[in-house]
Design an enzyme around this catalytic site. Structure first.
Site, PDB file in Angstrom:
ATOM      1  N   ASP A 331     -47.089  24.818  46.329  1.00  0.00           N
ATOM      2  CA  ASP A 331     -46.835  23.658  45.484  1.00  0.00           C
ATOM      3  C   ASP A 331     -47.917  22.621  45.782  1.00  0.00           C
ATOM      4  O   ASP A 331     -48.816  22.884  46.575  1.00  0.00           O
ATOM      5  CB  ASP A 331     -45.435  23.082  45.769  1.00  0.00           C
ATOM      6  CG  ASP A 331     -45.317  22.478  47.171  1.00  0.00           C
ATOM      7  OD1 ASP A 331     -46.281  22.572  47.954  1.00  0.00           O
ATOM      8  OD2 ASP A 331     -44.257  21.920  47.488  1.00  0.00           O
ATOM      9  N   ASP A 333     -48.100  18.530  47.012  1.00  0.00           N
ATOM     10  CA  ASP A 333     -47.235  17.459  47.533  1.00  0.00           C
ATOM     11  C   ASP A 333     -47.944  16.107  47.475  1.00  0.00           C
ATOM     12  O   ASP A 333     -49.107  16.003  47.853  1.00  0.00           O
ATOM     13  CB  ASP A 333     -46.880  17.757  49.000  1.00  0.00           C
ATOM     14  CG  ASP A 333     -46.272  19.138  49.181  1.00  0.00           C
ATOM     15  OD1 ASP A 333     -45.079  19.294  48.906  1.00  0.00           O
ATOM     16  OD2 ASP A 333     -47.010  20.069  49.584  1.00  0.00           O
ATOM     17  N   ASP A 421     -44.154  18.312  44.391  1.00  0.00           N
ATOM     18  CA  ASP A 421     -43.189  17.462  45.105  1.00  0.00           C
ATOM     19  C   ASP A 421     -43.739  16.047  45.185  1.00  0.00           C
ATOM     20  O   ASP A 421     -44.909  15.857  45.509  1.00  0.00           O
ATOM     21  CB  ASP A 421     -42.982  17.966  46.547  1.00  0.00           C
ATOM     22  CG  ASP A 421     -42.155  19.239  46.604  1.00  0.00           C
ATOM     23  OD1 ASP A 421     -41.496  19.567  45.601  1.00  0.00           O
ATOM     24  OD2 ASP A 421     -42.175  19.904  47.667  1.00  0.00           O
TER      25      ASP A 421
HETATM   26  N1  CTP Z   1     -41.209  18.176  54.030  1.00  0.00           N
HETATM   27  C1  CTP Z   1     -40.295  17.273  54.492  1.00  0.00           C
HETATM   28  N2  CTP Z   1     -39.123  17.082  53.807  1.00  0.00           N
HETATM   29  C2  CTP Z   1     -38.872  17.795  52.697  1.00  0.00           C
HETATM   30  C3  CTP Z   1     -39.808  18.727  52.213  1.00  0.00           C
HETATM   31  C4  CTP Z   1     -40.968  18.890  52.923  1.00  0.00           C
HETATM   32  O1  CTP Z   1     -40.530  16.625  55.495  1.00  0.00           O
HETATM   33  N3  CTP Z   1     -37.748  17.593  52.044  1.00  0.00           N
HETATM   34  C5  CTP Z   1     -42.448  18.326  54.765  1.00  0.00           C
HETATM   35  C6  CTP Z   1     -42.507  19.640  55.494  1.00  0.00           C
HETATM   36  O2  CTP Z   1     -42.127  19.471  56.828  1.00  0.00           O
HETATM   37  C7  CTP Z   1     -43.951  20.018  55.385  1.00  0.00           C
HETATM   38  C8  CTP Z   1     -44.505  19.202  54.239  1.00  0.00           C
HETATM   39  O3  CTP Z   1     -43.486  18.330  53.846  1.00  0.00           O
HETATM   40  O4  CTP Z   1     -44.609  19.673  56.577  1.00  0.00           O
HETATM   41  C9  CTP Z   1     -44.977  20.053  53.098  1.00  0.00           C
HETATM   42  O5  CTP Z   1     -43.987  20.966  52.743  1.00  0.00           O
HETATM   43  P1  CTP Z   1     -44.287  22.280  51.913  1.00  0.00           P
HETATM   44  O6  CTP Z   1     -44.829  21.919  50.586  1.00  0.00           O
HETATM   45  O7  CTP Z   1     -43.049  23.104  51.917  1.00  0.00           O
HETATM   46  O8  CTP Z   1     -45.321  23.038  52.825  1.00  0.00           O
HETATM   47  P2  CTP Z   1     -46.896  23.049  52.841  1.00  0.00           P
HETATM   48  O9  CTP Z   1     -47.281  22.856  54.246  1.00  0.00           O
HETATM   49  O10 CTP Z   1     -47.449  22.105  51.846  1.00  0.00           O
HETATM   50  O11 CTP Z   1     -47.223  24.536  52.450  1.00  0.00           O
HETATM   51  P3  CTP Z   1     -47.563  25.124  51.008  1.00  0.00           P
HETATM   52  O12 CTP Z   1     -49.043  25.124  50.962  1.00  0.00           O
HETATM   53  O13 CTP Z   1     -46.976  26.480  50.986  1.00  0.00           O
HETATM   54  O14 CTP Z   1     -46.957  24.236  49.986  1.00  0.00           O
HETATM   55 MN    MN Z   2     -43.648  20.847  49.099  1.00  0.00          MN
HETATM   56 MN    MN Z   3     -46.846  22.110  49.853  1.00  0.00          MN
END
Ligand code: CTP
Ligand code: MN
Ligand code: MN
Length: 497
Positions: A331, A333, A421
């Site tokens: 995703d 963020d 997100d």
């Molecule tokens: N996070 C959080 N609270 C949430 C969702 C996510 O604190 N409700 C934090 C997670 O701990 C993570 C960061 O946001 O460190 C990013 O989450 P995620 O998108 O799931 O992981 P990524 O590290 O961005 O991996 P990816 O590249 O697969 O998206």
């Molecule tokens: Mn995320």
């Molecule tokens: Mn992410």
């Protein structure tokens, strides 16, 4: 000694087989003094070459001494030649040309000493120095290690990830964490593990992890991993949880009811999918594929535009995996806030509204803020934060992406669904949120563990609380938080633990 004669040895007269050359040619090249090494060359060839050279006006010394400028050898083993030279007590070996026979034959052909070229040199091969013992031991805390996206130990960490997911699905949390910790340590190494012995000073590697590594080193695969990969239950649960909105509980429920595929689930009238799951299935092909950096950049432009239509002084920052320099993500963020405290929540709603009006919003799950400063500090470990946030699926046009969309084969659509997100903290919580959402999950987990166990502090996405002083510590940047914790600053791209 094989290399005789040297200066310190009694002179040995060479045999008179040199008759075919004119004897007393006057030396023409005064500043070149050759010494021919007898070893490998042999005594008679050495005499022959000596006379040949002298007949052409070269000076050839019988013994090796400080007057020699050019040492010529037919020995291809440079290490033994150099060892011998070093034992000859010359005053400065670095001024002597140590040459292979090609320099000599080139010079004979030309009738003059040819300039020394690299191809003529017998270079000293220095013995490989053993890997220096690490001065700084690898820390058991991921927040004290620098972990880039470069992973030299993928063969192990991929296997550990399979095992960790398996234990997670079976709710064996201890083992799941053990494999995640071990993977995280291996990811931080700037070298590849070639034998299990090399891991003896590393933290977080237990018997089980080492046994898996041993198998992989020996057979190229782990039988435990292969068993899991062929296990129907594990594979089905993985498949179901890969759908946006389907957690382990729902996946387990569907598995127990006998479902093994999406079509089974979707054709069962008694299964009621929620809104998130419906979108998850609808856009499965797109959102189960990785988002590229260029696609993430394009999403950033869209959100940035939407935000600044609403308010020019909003603060928008990329976070998550792409901020850590990852090439792909599941995703994209972002953190969104505004300098006016308390305005951030309505800003988030306005942004979602704007995206909807533009027809870019395929799905939105908005969660209002439950943040209440008086309820801090939170003692719950790994608790979700309380800020306003939304989980979106956006429609991304291919024309907005530099280099185009990463499309599945046979897909000719000019758009793609992308998971996004957005989290919207009050601006005074910005640094904590940025640190918390940048990840990786293991890095965050260990920041909190380090704070608690080493500093008697409580850290989460909202705040840092000092239990000894009984006070909250303020921070406007991530660096402030590292400073409060007495940790060296780790750049986002070094947090891929
Ligand atoms: N996070 C959080 N609270 C949430 C969702 C996510 O604190 N409700 C934090 C997670 O701990 C993570 C960061 O946001 O460190 C990013 O989450 P995620 O998108 O799931 O992981 P990524 O590290 O961005 O991996 P990816 O590249 O697969 O998206
Ligand atoms: Mn995320
Ligand atoms: Mn992410």
């Amino acid at each position: 000694m094989f290399y005789a004669p040297v200066a310190l040895r009694p002179k040995k007269r060479s045999k008179p087989e040199e008759a075919s050359f004119s004897r007393h040619e006057e030396p023409k090249f005064q500043d070149v003094r050759i010494f021919l090494v007898e070893r490998k060359m042999g005594h008679s060839r050495r005499s022959f070459l000596t006379q040949l050279a002298r007949s052409k006006g070269f000076i050839v010394e019988d013994v090796l001494s400080d007057t020699v400028t050019h040492v010529v050898s037919e020995d291809s083993q440079s290490s033994s030649l150099w060892a011998w030279l070093k034992g000859c007590s010359l005053s400065d070996l670095s001024t002597v040309n140590v040459l292979n026979i090609s320099w000599f034959t080139d010079s004979m052909r030309e009738g003059r000493p040819v300039p020394v070229q690299t191809k003529h040199l017998i270079q000293e091969i220095l013995p490989e120095t053993p890997k220096p013992a690490p001065v700084n031991k690898v820390s058991q805390y991921a927040c004290q290690r620098r972990t880039t996206t470069e992973n030299y130990n993928r063969i192990f960490t991929d296997a550990f990830e399979v095992l960790a997911v398996n234990y997670e699905l079976n709710e064996i949390e201890g083992r799941c964490l053990a494999f995640r910790r071990a993977a995280s340590v291996l990811k931080s190494l700037p070298w590849a593990v070639k034998c299990v012995g090399a891991t003896q000073d590393l933290p977080c590697l237990g018997e089980h992890t080492k046994a898996v590594m041993k198998e992989i080193l020996q057979y190229g695969r782990s039988f435990e991993v292969e068993k899991i990969l062929s296990d129907e239950r594990c594979q089905t649960l993985k498949l179901f949880t890969s759908v946006f909105g389907v957690g382990p509980k729902t996946a387990e429920k569907w598995y127990r009811r006998g479902f093994r595929s999406f079509s089974g689930v979707l054709s069962e009238p008694s299964i009621q999918l929620n809104r998130m799951q419906q979108s998850g299935f609808l856009h499965y092909g797109d959102i189960s594929r990785a988002v590229s950096k260029a696609e993430a950049q394009a999403v950033g432009n869209i959100i940035d535009e939407a935000v600044h239509v609403i308010t020019p002084n909003a603060i928008l920052a990329l976070t998550g995996g792409f901020r850590r320099g990852k090439e792909i993500g599941h995703d994209v963020d972002f953190i969104l806030t505004t300098p006016e405290l308390g305005r951030e929540e309505s800003l988030l709603i306005s942004v979602i509204d704007h995206l909807k009006k533009q027809g870019l919003l395929l799905f939105s799950d908005h969660q209002a803020s439950t943040f209440d400063i008086s309820k801090l500090p939170s003692h719950r470990f790994e608790a979700m934060d309380h800020f306003a946030k939304c989980f979106l699926i956006l429609r991304l046009e291919g024309s907005k992406v530099e280099g185009g969309l990463q499309r599945a084969e046979g897909d000719s659509r000019d758009w793609k669904a992308v998971r996004v997100d957005l989290v919207s903290p009050p601006v005074d919580r910005y640094a904590y949120t940025l640190l918390g959402w940048t990840g990786s999950r293991m890095f965050e987990r260990d920041l909190r563990r380090f704070a608690r166990l080493e500093r008697q502090m409580l850290l989460d996405n909202h705040a840092l609380y000092d239990k000894t002083k009984k006070e909250f510590l303020t921070a406007t940047t991530e660096k402030d938080i590292f400073d409060h914790l007495g940790l060296e600053y780790i750049e986002p791209w070094q947090r891929n633990a």
